[in-house]
Design an enzyme around this catalytic site. Structure first.
Site, short mmCIF file in Angstrom:
data_model
loop_
_atom_site.label_atom_id
_atom_site.label_comp_id
_atom_site.label_asym_id
_atom_site.label_seq_id
_atom_site.Cartn_x
_atom_site.Cartn_y
_atom_site.Cartn_z
N TRP A 62 10.12 -7.87 6.02
CA TRP A 62 10.97 -8.71 5.04
C TRP A 62 12.49 -8.12 4.79
O TRP A 62 13.36 -8.91 4.83
CB TRP A 62 10.44 -8.85 3.58
N ASP B 2 15.26 -7.21 -3.09
CA ASP B 2 14.09 -8.01 -2.77
C ASP B 2 12.84 -7.47 -3.46
O ASP B 2 12.33 -6.58 -3.04
CB ASP B 2 13.81 -8.29 -1.55
N LYS C 57 3.54 -13.56 -6.76
CA LYS C 57 2.70 -12.29 -6.65
C LYS C 57 2.47 -11.79 -7.95
O LYS C 57 1.20 -11.57 -8.40
CB LYS C 57 3.37 -11.25 -5.72
C1 LIG Z 1 8.85 -8.65 0.01
C2 LIG Z 1 8.69 -10.00 0.19
N1 LIG Z 1 9.91 -10.65 0.56
C3 LIG Z 1 9.93 -12.05 0.95
C4 LIG Z 1 8.72 -12.69 1.24
C5 LIG Z 1 8.87 -14.07 1.52
O1 LIG Z 1 8.81 -14.93 0.52
P1 LIG Z 1 8.82 -16.33 0.41
O2 LIG Z 1 7.47 -16.80 0.82
O3 LIG Z 1 8.86 -16.64 -1.32
O4 LIG Z 1 10.09 -16.79 0.96
C6 LIG Z 1 7.47 -12.07 0.76
C7 LIG Z 1 6.17 -12.78 1.06
O5 LIG Z 1 5.27 -12.22 1.13
C8 LIG Z 1 7.58 -10.64 0.64
O6 LIG Z 1 6.43 -10.14 0.21
#
Ligand SMILES: Cc1ncc(COP(=O)(O)O)c(C=O)c1O
Length: 363
Positions: free
Chosen positions: A104, A173, A197
């Site tokens: 991520w 994030d 989550k």
């Molecule tokens: C730490 C993290 N950031 C970003 C994301 C992506 O999120 P989204 O699907 O809401 O764009 C995830 C998805 O699992 C994640 O775990």
């Protein structure tokens, strides 16, 4: 637990507190006597405005935010934030720091670079397959912000203490650990988290934004990509994801009133993680944690067994025992138990009992 519900260790979308689901079910057809469902109601109705206001206030109380932080509910997932952050804050050619701790963070870095923003990766744990959180990072004192991923959902690592950026606003994030423990929001210029989550269903992203960064937002961005669009209209510039915000409001109420706040939530989450890591560490190598112990996540416990066939059988037999969602992310394989807020200690105990049983039979 209701007889027909499993213990759900999904990585996201993930388990929600049962009382929240029950309240949604109970009021779904006729929300508080309005004669209609929450999903049939105007986002400018008194009822929805009170839901939104309550969600904002609970966020402020739970995280002890001062009046400098805006609480926003956006769409586009955490992934849209990967682009909005550099677009909004790096329009004048200044640079930002990024720490790369997994998929991520890598995606956030790629997105900023794709927009031709001059960012710097000041630390990375890629050298050991993202199994640890880097320490002693030299952040640039003139960076506009320093971006981290607080919990690495796929690799099962988490910052136990946030880095000192000596005054440079931290941006995090927190998609996979928001509201899972108390922390000092003071150093943070922006926090973002897809709700799906720890705090709700998919479809809404919580963004907490400190007002000093707003001065950097350029005028010439598309209206939906500018933070100022949301801060001036209280997340109501256009139709927001009403149902998802409603569910988030109920989860925040559950954390605040039933669990008793973030200190208590953090203690429960620590106890759950300790129990599962304890089982892994006591298994004599039958289960192997993949994250380095000092960087282990309380939210996503990643582990391997002796071979892919055994892992496949483990996951299949777990499902038969009412334990779901234990497959590791497709990019890394192995197993992962996600222990988000709504996963109870009882669920973790059931998993540990199954893991003990499985290792005795197959060890
Ligand atoms: C730490 C993290 N950031 C970003 C994301 C992506 O999120 P989204 O699907 O809401 O764009 C995830 C998805 O699992 C994640 O775990």
């Amino acid at each position: 637990m209701k007889a027909d519900r499993i213990h759900n260790f999904n990585p996201g979308p993930a388990a929600l507190p049962l009382p929240v689901l029950e309240e949604i079910q109970e009021s779904f057809l006729n929300f508080k006597g309005a004669g209609m469902s929450i999903v049939e109601m105007s986002h400018r109705s008194k009822q929805f405005e009170s839901i939104l206001g309550d969600a904002v206030q609970r966020t402020q109380r739970l995280l002890k935010l001062g009046d400098r932080h805006h609480v926003l509910f956006l769409q586009g997932g955490a992934t849209l934030q990967f682009a909005m952050i550099p677009m909004n804050f790096l329009a004048d050619g200044r640079s930002a720091d990024y720490v790369n701790t997994g998929t991520w963070s890598t995606n956030a870095i790629k997105e900023a670079r794709g927009l031709n923003k001059p960012i710097q990766v000041v630390a990375s744990s890629e050298d050991r397959q993202f199994t640890y959180i880097p320490g002693r990072i030299a952040f640039n004192p003139d960076a506009v912000y320093a971006h981290i991923t607080s919990n690495n959902t796929i690799r099962g690592t988490q910052w136990s203490r946030f880095p000192d950026t000596t005054g440079v606003p931290l941006i995090a994030d927190m998609s996979s650990d928001i509201m899972s423990r108390p922390f000092d929001t003071g150093p943070f210029g922006l926090i973002y988290a897809g709700a799906q989550k720890n705090i709700g269903p998919a479809g809404v992203t919580l963004v907490i934004l400190r007002d000093d960064l707003l001065a950097r937002v350029p005028e010439n961005l598309p209206v939906m990509l500018k933070y100022t669009t949301y801060t001036t209209k209280n997340s109501l510039y256009n139709t927001p994801p009403c149902f998802a915000i409603y569910a988030v409001q109920l989860v925040l109420k559950w954390i605040e009133e039933t669990v008793g706040g973030l200190d208590k939530m953090g203690a429960v989450n620590r106890a759950k993680a300790d129990r599962l890591y304890g089982c892994i560490d006591a298994s004599g190598g039958f289960y192997r944690g993949t994250a380095e112990p000092a960087s282990r996540s309380q939210m996503n416990v990643t582990f391997r067994l002796g071979g892919e066939d055994l892992e496949k059988r483990f996951i299949e037999e777990a499902v038969k025992s009412g334990l779901g969602g234990l497959k590791g992310h497709r990019s890394v394989g192995g197993c992962r138990a996600s222990l988000y807020n709504a996963v109870s200690l009882e669920a973790v105990d059931a998993l540990v009992a199954f893991m003990d049983f499985f290792s005795k039979r197959n060890g």
